[in-house]
Enzyme design. Structure first.
Site, short mmCIF file in Angstrom:
data_model
loop_
_atom_site.label_atom_id
_atom_site.label_comp_id
_atom_site.label_asym_id
_atom_site.label_seq_id
_atom_site.Cartn_x
_atom_site.Cartn_y
_atom_site.Cartn_z
N ILE A 1 0.86 -1.30 -0.06
CA ILE A 1 0.18 -0.12 -0.03
C ILE A 1 0.96 1.11 0.10
O ILE A 1 1.68 1.67 0.96
CB ILE A 1 -0.83 0.02 1.06
N HIS A 2 0.97 1.88 -1.15
CA HIS A 2 1.76 3.08 -1.22
C HIS A 2 1.08 4.09 -2.19
O HIS A 2 -0.29 3.79 -2.40
CB HIS A 2 3.08 2.78 -1.69
N GLY A 3 1.52 5.29 -2.69
CA GLY A 3 0.95 6.20 -3.24
C GLY A 3 0.14 5.98 -4.27
O GLY A 3 -1.02 6.32 -4.44
#
Lengths: 162, 133
Positions: free
Chosen positions: A12-14
Site C-alpha cells: 500500500i503506497h501512493g
C-alpha cells in the site's frame, strides 16, 4: 467483488492508496501474504497507510480466500495487493470469482534483481516466476502490466514473449 | 474552460513536486512547474504564466512559501477572477488538485492537506479482521 488484484513490492503506497483506490472506487484494500499477516508491526503500518474511508486488511492466503468467497463479499469493492507470485497463484486457485483485473505493477526489486530478468522498467522476474505467469495464463488468468490508470495496459504474455 | 495548474517555487522544488505527483498519479499535461533560480527574476516567471493564460482558463497556482519572492510576484495575477493562488504547497495538496479538478473542492483540499501535516507514530495492535464485511 474484486475490482483488481495488483502485484506490488511496495504494497500500500501512493500509487495504490491515492490513485488506483480512487480510480476503482474501492471500499477495501486487502494485502494478502502468509508472512506479513503474522507480523504485527507490518500489519499495523499497512493499516495506517490506507486512505480515509477505505478499510485495509492483511490476510493469509487461506483466510483471504475464505473471506472473499463469502457471498457477503459480493457487495464490497476490493483491491487485492500481493508481493509474491507464488502466493498469487495459490490465491487465484482458491478464489471462486476471479478479480476483474489482474495487474503486475512493481515486482522484483525488493526480492532482489539477482537471477531476475527485466520484463519492464518496474517488473523483474526469475525463470520460475515467468513459468508461474505462463501457467496462470494457460488457465485463463491473464495479467496486464499497468502501473497507473493513465498508462496503457500491456498484456503480460506479450511482454514475456518479447 | 480549461484548467491550468502552475507550481511555482524557490529553486527546483516546483519541478520536483511535479515529478513526485506524476510518479503517483501519472503524467499531468495541464501542470507546469517554474522554479526561481539564484539570481533569477521572479517577475519573469509570472510574465511567462500571464502569457500562457487567457480569461477563459481556470488557473490555479500553487506556490511554495507565503511572502517568498515568487509568491509575492504572483500576487498581482490574483486580481483576475479566474486565477487562484495557494501558498504553502505540499505533495498532499498537489495530488488532490490534479486528481480532482473541481475548483469548488479547493477549500476542502486545502483542509485535507493541512490535516496531512502531523506527527505519525505507529500504533501496534494485533491483526483484526472481524470488521471486514
Amino acid at each position: 467483488m474484486i475490482k483488481m488484484l495488483r502485484i506490488d513490492d511496495r504494497l500500500i503506497h501512493g500509487q495504490v492508496a491515492v490513485t488506483w483506490s480512487k480510480q476503482l472506487e474501492v471500499t477495501r484494500i486487502v494485502v494478502v501474504s502468509d508472512t506479513i499477516s503474522e507480523d504485527e508491526i507490518q500489519v499495523s503500518a499497512l493499516k495506517m497507510a490506507a486512505p480515509e474511508g477505505i478499510k485495509a486488511f492483511v490476510l493469509s492466503v487461506d483466510k483471504a480466500a475464505k473471506m472473499l468467497n463469502d457471498p457477503r463479499a459480493d457487495k464490497l469493492k476490493v483491491l487485492l495487493v500481493l508481493n509474491d507470485p507464488k502466493q498469487v497463484a495459490a490465491l487465484l486457485a482458491e478464489l471462486i470469482t476471479k478479480p476483474a483485473i489482474l495487474d503486475i505493477a512493481n515486482y522484483g526489486r525488493v526480492a532482489g534483481l539477482d537471477g531476475r530478468h527485466k520484463i519492464t522498467d518496474t517488473v523483474y522476474l526469475s525463470d520460475e516466476e515467468v513459468q508461474i505467469f505462463k501457467d496462470l495464463a494457460q488457465k485463463g488468468d491473464k495479467f496486464i502490466y499497468q502501473p497507473l490508470p493513465g498508462d496503457a495496459a500491456e498484456p503480460l504474455d506479450k511482454l514475456l514473449e518479447g | 474552460m480549461s484548467r491550468k495548474i502552475y507550481f511555482i517555487s524557490h529553486n527546483n522544488f516546483a519541478q520536483g513536486l511535479k515529478q513526485a505527483v506524476e510518479m503517483i498519479a501519472g503524467k499531468q499535461d495541464n501542470v507546469t512547474a517554474f522554479g526561481l533560480m539564484p539570481g533569477g527574476d521572479p517577475n519573469a516567471i509570472i510574465k511567462t504564466i500571464e502569457a500562457d493564460i487567457t480569461d477563459a482558463d481556470e488557473v490555479l497556482i500553487l506556490g511554495d512559501l507565503e511572502g517568498g519572492s515568487v509568491c509575492n510576484a504572483a500576487m498581482r495575477l490574483t486580481i483576475k477572477d479566474n486565477v487562484t493562488l495557494v501558498t504553502g504547497s505540499n505533495l498532499t495538496l498537489a495530488l488532490q488538485v490534479v486528481l480532482d479538478s473541481d475548483p469548488t473542492h479547493l477549500d476542502h483540499q486545502i483542509e485535507q492537506a493541512r490535516t496531512g501535516l502531523k506527527r505519525l507514530k505507529l500504533k501496534v495492535s494485533s491483526n483484526q479482521d472481524d470488521n471486514f464485511f
